[in-house]
Write an enzyme that holds these catalytic residues in place. Structure first.
Site, PDB file in Angstrom:
ATOM      1  N   GLY A  54       0.770  -1.146  -0.042  1.00  0.00           N
ATOM      2  CA  GLY A  54      -0.005  -0.039   0.110  1.00  0.00           C
ATOM      3  C   GLY A  54       0.877   1.262  -0.083  1.00  0.00           C
ATOM      4  O   GLY A  54       0.382   2.384   0.416  1.00  0.00           O
ATOM      5  N   LEU A  55       2.109   1.099  -0.262  1.00  0.00           N
ATOM      6  CA  LEU A  55       3.010   2.268  -0.338  1.00  0.00           C
ATOM      7  C   LEU A  55       3.246   2.605  -1.916  1.00  0.00           C
ATOM      8  O   LEU A  55       4.413   3.424  -2.021  1.00  0.00           O
ATOM      9  CB  LEU A  55       4.303   2.050   0.347  1.00  0.00           C
ATOM     10  N   SER A  56       2.584   2.318  -2.837  1.00  0.00           N
ATOM     11  CA  SER A  56       2.569   2.712  -4.129  1.00  0.00           C
ATOM     12  C   SER A  56       3.996   1.892  -4.844  1.00  0.00           C
ATOM     13  O   SER A  56       4.675   2.413  -5.619  1.00  0.00           O
ATOM     14  CB  SER A  56       2.645   4.248  -4.407  1.00  0.00           C
ATOM     15  N   SER A  57       4.183   0.742  -4.592  1.00  0.00           N
ATOM     16  CA  SER A  57       5.467   0.029  -5.036  1.00  0.00           C
ATOM     17  C   SER A  57       5.149  -0.097  -6.526  1.00  0.00           C
ATOM     18  O   SER A  57       5.978  -0.310  -7.312  1.00  0.00           O
ATOM     19  CB  SER A  57       5.586  -1.501  -4.350  1.00  0.00           C
ATOM     20  N   SER A  58       3.903  -0.365  -6.869  1.00  0.00           N
ATOM     21  CA  SER A  58       3.603  -0.539  -8.570  1.00  0.00           C
ATOM     22  C   SER A  58       4.049   0.738  -9.266  1.00  0.00           C
ATOM     23  O   SER A  58       4.567   0.533 -10.499  1.00  0.00           O
ATOM     24  CB  SER A  58       2.068  -0.858  -8.647  1.00  0.00           C
ATOM     25  N   ALA A  59       3.550   1.824  -8.648  1.00  0.00           N
ATOM     26  CA  ALA A  59       3.846   3.093  -9.569  1.00  0.00           C
ATOM     27  C   ALA A  59       5.601   3.320  -9.415  1.00  0.00           C
ATOM     28  O   ALA A  59       6.212   3.774 -10.262  1.00  0.00           O
ATOM     29  CB  ALA A  59       3.267   4.279  -8.962  1.00  0.00           C
ATOM     30  N   ASP A 104      -0.162   8.519  -7.169  1.00  0.00           N
ATOM     31  CA  ASP A 104       1.347   7.908  -6.962  1.00  0.00           C
ATOM     32  C   ASP A 104       2.414   8.458  -7.747  1.00  0.00           C
ATOM     33  O   ASP A 104       3.375   8.719  -7.319  1.00  0.00           O
ATOM     34  CB  ASP A 104       0.992   6.572  -7.456  1.00  0.00           C
TER      35      ASP A 104
END
Length: 420
Positions: A103-108, A151
């Site tokens: 939930g810390l924007s690892s994907s972006a 993000d």
């Protein structure tokens, strides 16, 4: 394979936290965000081919041709980045990251890292604003996530010493300078349960927001298109689920504006209260919190030294982010960790203080260290009587000591990358 870089180039793409502004960026809302010192590290070099060779400590190794896309594969962000850029040249890269899916924007974070690396080796130049929209295209069009701009905007524009106030419609970003650094700290409490947004209820909630907008006003695509007075006049005519989604949007926008003022005024207690109110609205109106994350939020916010907390990311697993008093942060972390671990020993939970960081940055390799031995000894017999009073290396030629010529020659060799 040939490489145009003598050593790999390293990128650091940080994760982000959003203290206030939950689930409204995809509806055209304003948001607060900042970057932290954990994230994605990508080491890469050019491949003179149309392939990408990616390795990861967590997932292993994969090779594929540019244009391929497997949305279930761990390397899908690299694949999607190459497709978005229509890249011709590939890369050999090693990717590392912690708390993936927390939930810390690892994907972006990882998406932007691959976009930046592939743009570099393909000699493509993009502005910061263009990188934000490229990442949106990557996640939205290629991977099917109905996300907003929070993000990528946070990661691109992040500042170590400021909170960002971002308008996701105009793309404008304002920096609100931090209170004195010794007064506050950010705490991340990871539940031990990761989530994948495309497999959660995230897209369903976004669709409900769009439906609420079009129901309230003909032609409206997002809730940000609907004037507040129209919502207030028509909200009771909406189905309960759509009314709650819209209620969250409009009240969260209010909290973002209030939070920006509180941060500027260094009113940390009120800012923390707004974080709690944001999380409560996420639970009641947006209905995004899982039982385990609600439990963790309540534990964090009730701990001494914590001003307030809320879910990070989609809220279907992952982390709770909290604002804490700097002097009490470590003790609060230990207390939260002990209580949560006692209640859930089966989960690999973590609680820690996280520091802020600047946004996406390239770290170019340091020059290779080389040594040189400068010969400056000897009695200089052939240069007497000059060397009777002046050491040979300091004898001047055209107004400069001999040693100066040698030093400049050595420096030039090192600068040009020549072997010594």
């Amino acid at each position: 394979m040939t490489s145009r870089h003598p050593t790999p180039i390293t990128l650091f793409s940080p994760y982000r936290i959003c203290p206030i502004g939950a689930h409204i960026d995809h509806q055209g809302g304003v948001v607060l965000g900042r970057t932290i010192n954990i994230g994605t590290t990508l080491e890469y070099e050019l491949l003179d081919s149309n392939e990408l060779h990616i390795t990861s400590d967590q997932f292993g190794e994969v090779k594929f041709s540019i244009g391929a896309l497997d949305t279930n594969h761990w390397a899908r962000y690299a694949q999607a980045a190459a497709r978005v850029l229509k890249a011709k040249r590939g890369i050999k890269a090693h990717v590392t990251g912690s708390l993936v899916g927390a939930g810390l924007s690892s994907s972006a974070s990882v998406g932007l890292a691959f976009l930046k690396a592939l743009a570099n080796v393909n000699q493509m130049e993009f502005s910061d604003e263009q990188f934000v929209h490229l990442d949106f295209e990557l996640e939205h069009n290629e991977l099917g996530l109905q996300n907003g701009l929070l993000d990528p905007m946070s990661i691109i524009y992040g500042k170590r010493n400021a909170l960002l106030f971002m308008d996701t419609v105009t793309g404008s970003v304002s920096s609100i300078m931090d209170p004195p650094s010794g007064s506050f700290a950010w705490v991340v409490a990871y539940s031990g349960i990761s989530r994948e947004l495309t497999k959660s209820g995230f897209n369903v909630r976004v669709a409900e927001c769009h439906e609420a907008a079009s129901t309230l006003q003909n032609g409206a695509w997002k809730l940000g298109d609907v004037p507040r007075e129209i919502f207030e006049a028509k909200k009771m005519s909406l189905p309960e689920n759509l009314r709650k989604r819209a209620e969250h949007f409009f009240t969260e926008v209010d909290r973002v504006h209030a939070g920006a003022k509180m941060w500027k005024d260094a009113d940390l207690e009120r800012f923390g209260q707004l974080m709690n109110e944001s999380c409560q609205s996420s639970i009641v109106n947006y209905q995004s919190g899982s039982d385990i994350l609600i439990e963790l939020h309540e534990l964090v916010s009730s701990t001494s030294g914590i001003y307030g907390s809320r879910f990070s990311g989609g809220g279907y697993g992952g982390c709770v982010v909290a604002l804490a008093s700097r002097g009490h942060a470590e003790k609060a972390c230990a207390e939260i960790a002990q209580k949560f671990k006692s209640a859930h020993p089966e989960l690999d939970s973590k609680v820690f203080v996280v520091e802020t960081a600047d946004g996406l940055a390239t770290h170019h390799p340091s020059p290779v260290t080389r040594s040189a031995v400068l010969l400056a000894a000897g009695r200089g017999k052939r240069q007497r009587p000059y060397t009777d009073v002046t050491p040979k290396p300091l004898l001047e030629v055209n107004g400069r000591p001999t040693l100066d010529y040698v030093l400049r020659a050595v420096s030039k060799l090192v600068w040009n990358g020549s072997a010594l």
